[in-house]
Scaffold this motif. Structure first.
Motif, PDB file in Angstrom:
ATOM      1  N   VAL A  27       0.830  -1.201   0.000  1.00  0.00           N
ATOM      2  CA  VAL A  27       0.000   0.000   0.000  1.00  0.00           C
ATOM      3  C   VAL A  27       0.869   1.256   0.000  1.00  0.00           C
ATOM      4  N   GLU A  28       1.933   1.256   0.787  1.00  0.00           N
ATOM      5  CA  GLU A  28       2.814   2.434   0.824  1.00  0.00           C
ATOM      6  C   GLU A  28       3.418   2.688  -0.543  1.00  0.00           C
ATOM      7  N   LEU A  29       3.818   1.618  -1.246  1.00  0.00           N
ATOM      8  CA  LEU A  29       4.383   1.783  -2.581  1.00  0.00           C
ATOM      9  C   LEU A  29       3.377   2.429  -3.518  1.00  0.00           C
ATOM     10  N   ALA A  30       2.137   1.935  -3.507  1.00  0.00           N
ATOM     11  CA  ALA A  30       1.118   2.491  -4.396  1.00  0.00           C
ATOM     12  C   ALA A  30       0.818   3.953  -4.055  1.00  0.00           C
ATOM     13  N   ARG A  31       0.766   4.273  -2.785  1.00  0.00           N
ATOM     14  CA  ARG A  31       0.464   5.656  -2.380  1.00  0.00           C
ATOM     15  C   ARG A  31       1.593   6.603  -2.776  1.00  0.00           C
ATOM     16  N   LEU A  32       2.840   6.163  -2.627  1.00  0.00           N
ATOM     17  CA  LEU A  32       3.972   7.010  -3.014  1.00  0.00           C
ATOM     18  C   LEU A  32       3.991   7.231  -4.524  1.00  0.00           C
TER      19      LEU A  32
ATOM     20  N   SER B  25       3.139  11.936  -8.657  1.00  0.00           N
ATOM     21  CA  SER B  25       2.608  12.674  -9.810  1.00  0.00           C
ATOM     22  C   SER B  25       1.885  13.949  -9.395  1.00  0.00           C
ATOM     23  N   ARG B  26       1.758  14.194  -8.097  1.00  0.00           N
ATOM     24  CA  ARG B  26       0.965  15.329  -7.620  1.00  0.00           C
ATOM     25  C   ARG B  26       1.778  16.300  -6.769  1.00  0.00           C
ATOM     26  N   LEU B  27       3.087  16.334  -7.007  1.00  0.00           N
ATOM     27  CA  LEU B  27       3.935  17.214  -6.212  1.00  0.00           C
ATOM     28  C   LEU B  27       3.980  18.635  -6.752  1.00  0.00           C
ATOM     29  N   VAL B  28       3.757  18.791  -8.046  1.00  0.00           N
ATOM     30  CA  VAL B  28       3.972  20.100  -8.667  1.00  0.00           C
ATOM     31  C   VAL B  28       3.058  21.156  -8.062  1.00  0.00           C
TER      32      VAL B  28
ATOM     33  N   GLY C  64      20.410  26.386  -4.789  1.00  0.00           N
ATOM     34  CA  GLY C  64      19.190  26.722  -5.505  1.00  0.00           C
ATOM     35  C   GLY C  64      18.264  25.547  -5.767  1.00  0.00           C
ATOM     36  N   GLU C  65      18.475  24.381  -5.099  1.00  0.00           N
ATOM     37  CA  GLU C  65      17.617  23.222  -5.350  1.00  0.00           C
ATOM     38  C   GLU C  65      16.234  23.466  -4.752  1.00  0.00           C
ATOM     39  N   ALA C  66      15.210  23.211  -5.509  1.00  0.00           N
ATOM     40  CA  ALA C  66      13.846  23.450  -5.060  1.00  0.00           C
ATOM     41  C   ALA C  66      13.406  22.385  -4.073  1.00  0.00           C
ATOM     42  N   GLN C  67      12.553  22.794  -3.136  1.00  0.00           N
ATOM     43  CA  GLN C  67      12.012  21.831  -2.173  1.00  0.00           C
ATOM     44  C   GLN C  67      11.286  20.687  -2.887  1.00  0.00           C
ATOM     45  N   ILE C  68      10.608  21.023  -3.993  1.00  0.00           N
ATOM     46  CA  ILE C  68       9.897  19.977  -4.720  1.00  0.00           C
ATOM     47  C   ILE C  68      10.857  18.913  -5.225  1.00  0.00           C
ATOM     48  N   GLU C  69      12.073  19.312  -5.615  1.00  0.00           N
ATOM     49  CA  GLU C  69      13.055  18.343  -6.092  1.00  0.00           C
ATOM     50  C   GLU C  69      13.538  17.449  -4.960  1.00  0.00           C
ATOM     51  N   LEU C  70      13.665  18.029  -3.770  1.00  0.00           N
ATOM     52  CA  LEU C  70      14.046  17.228  -2.599  1.00  0.00           C
ATOM     53  C   LEU C  70      12.945  16.229  -2.264  1.00  0.00           C
ATOM     54  N   ASP C  71      11.698  16.706  -2.293  1.00  0.00           N
ATOM     55  CA  ASP C  71      10.578  15.815  -2.000  1.00  0.00           C
ATOM     56  C   ASP C  71      10.514  14.667  -2.995  1.00  0.00           C
TER      57      ASP C  71
END
Length: 433
Positions: free
Chosen positions: A132-137, A142-145, A165-172
């Motif tokens: 379940v964790e794999l499917a949720r991740l 696909s919904r981080l942007v 200058g690395e964006a938080q979204i890239e870290l996530d």
């Protein structure tokens, strides 16, 4: 849906009030005009449906899925009912989700997110939780942007997390990717353990039978009735997620078969979830016989059977011999009951298969089901001798101990094979899963 996405808007002791939305896109697209199944999903996730909205469109609106006029109508319903969330019966894109939340002022989720939340709450075994964790991740990736306000660019420097200058979204995204890779490696180990168990059963010549079917068709209740197990069963969607295997002794054949209860299927089951549950669904793909359990009292049983066949095709199990088991005979009116308890039907692939009508609650038809399993064994060339000449069956032919059959799967290393003797009586239970 009762998750952290709207926990701030919902008091801890209060179920989230949800508006249900379904859109009819015409022929070929799945659509439930009553939204009854979405309501059951919402209730399984802990929500309380308070209103239902349907719309008809030729194609989804690129920005709001339902269009601006219908979005305004939904917003008025949210305000009138004090709703905490809006649930869509179809999958919506990340951009549509963000736009809808901006217009409606409450969290929005689609059918996929709802199913994932239910799976996360119901998974009990180590393997199930990993799947379940794999499917949720994979869904979340696909919904981080631009999903959260903290996604501003980071100031890089010595000793700080991330490069210049690395964006938080890239870290996530990188953290999610690393976690997905780690879970996949752990699931590979689980698959190897399951494969070892299946090979051991194959070496012993055990005939493998798997229960498959639409969620809430009564698989777990039928499983309990056949092998005297105490697997959790309830009248709700996805009551059980983890595969449980027991030995079922068939007196007519003087032989034991391996019976497995698997996760139920549902319309629009997310492909990523099917992928994640590959280790669990492999029990069905490796079976010698599938008991396709159908809710005989369902008004949409034909559509449910088509969906089960679709998933079986997806996991390469469509070619396995089947028995159609029409369950919940006790829920049919006298005028709806079949004239004969056993007849034949034609599958989509043209194969004629026997259809048996049973009630896992009352036990009606279970003896006929056992006899038909024996017939299938013999058709596949398995003609075992008397039990006393087979050392594997001697212990199975003895009366079980009080706690036999009561163990359920607790982890990836559990064999889940109890030694329960079937004497033909169904458990005294009113639950159907």
């Amino acid at each position: 849906m009762s998750s952290s996405s709207h926990s701030a808007a919902t008091p801890p002791s209060e179920a989230a009030r949800a508006i249900l939305v379904g859109v009819d896109f015409g022929r070929g697209a799945p659509f439930d005009p009553s939204l009854d199944e979405l309501a059951l999903l919402a209730e399984s996730a802990g929500d309380t449906p308070v209103a239902r909205v349907t719309a008809k469109r030729q194609a989804p609106d690129a920005a709001l899925f339902v269009g601006s006029g219908k979005a305004d109508e939904i917003k008025l319903l949210v305000q009138a009912h004090g709703a905490h969330t809006v649930l869509f019966d179809q999958a919506i894109s990340p951009a549509q989700q963000r736009n809808l939340e901006r217009v409606l002022g409450v969290p929005v989720a689609d059918r996929t997110a709802l199913i994932l939340e239910i799976f996360a709450a119901r998974a009990k075994s180590h393997e199930g939780k990993l799947q379940v964790e794999l499917a949720r991740l994979q869904y979340l990736a696909s919904r981080l942007v631009r999903r959260w306000s903290h996604l501003e660019r980071q100031s890089g420097g010595i000793g700080m997390r991330g490069g210049p200058g690395e964006a938080q979204i890239e870290l996530d995204r990188r953290m999610i990717d690393e976690r997905i890779k780690s879970i996949k490696e752990r699931l590979k180990k689980v698959q190897r353990q399951r494969s070892t168990q299946r090979r051991a059963r194959a070496r012993n010549g055990v005939f493998r039978v798997s229960l498959v079917g639409y969620t809430n068709a009564g698989k777990s209740t039928l499983f309990n009735a056949l092998v005297k197990a105490r697997t959790y069963a309830a009248d709700q969607l996805f009551a059980t997620l983890d595969t449980t295997t027991r030995s079922l002794y068939l007196e007519e054949a003087a032989a034991s078969v391996s019976l497995s209860d698997t996760v139920g299927f549902i319309r629009d089951l997310p492909h990523k979830l099917v992928e994640a549950f590959q280790a669990t669904l492999q029990e069905a793909a490796d079976a010698d016989l599938l008991l396709h359990v159908v809710d005989a009292a369902s008004p949409v049983l034909d559509e449910q059977m088509v969906e089960v066949e679709r998933v079986l095709e997806e996991i390469d199990a469509a070619g396995i011999p089947q028995l159609l088991v029409y369950n919940k005979l006790d829920k049919l009116e006298d005028t709806q009951r079949p004239r004969q308890p056993l007849d034949w039907m034609e599958r989509p692939n043209g194969q004629r298969v026997p259809r048996i009508f049973v009630s896992a609650i009352s036990g009606e038809g279970l003896d006929l089901l056992r006899a038909q399993i024996v017939t299938c064994m013999r058709e596949q060339g398995l003609t075992p001798g008397p039990a006393e000449h087979d050392p594997r069956l001697i212990s199975l032919a003895q009366p079980p101990h009080e706690d036999d059959g009561s163990r359920s799967e607790s982890g990836p290393t559990s064999s889940n094979e109890g030694k329960a003797v079937d004497n033909g009586a169904a458990p005294n239970s009113n639950e159907q899963a």
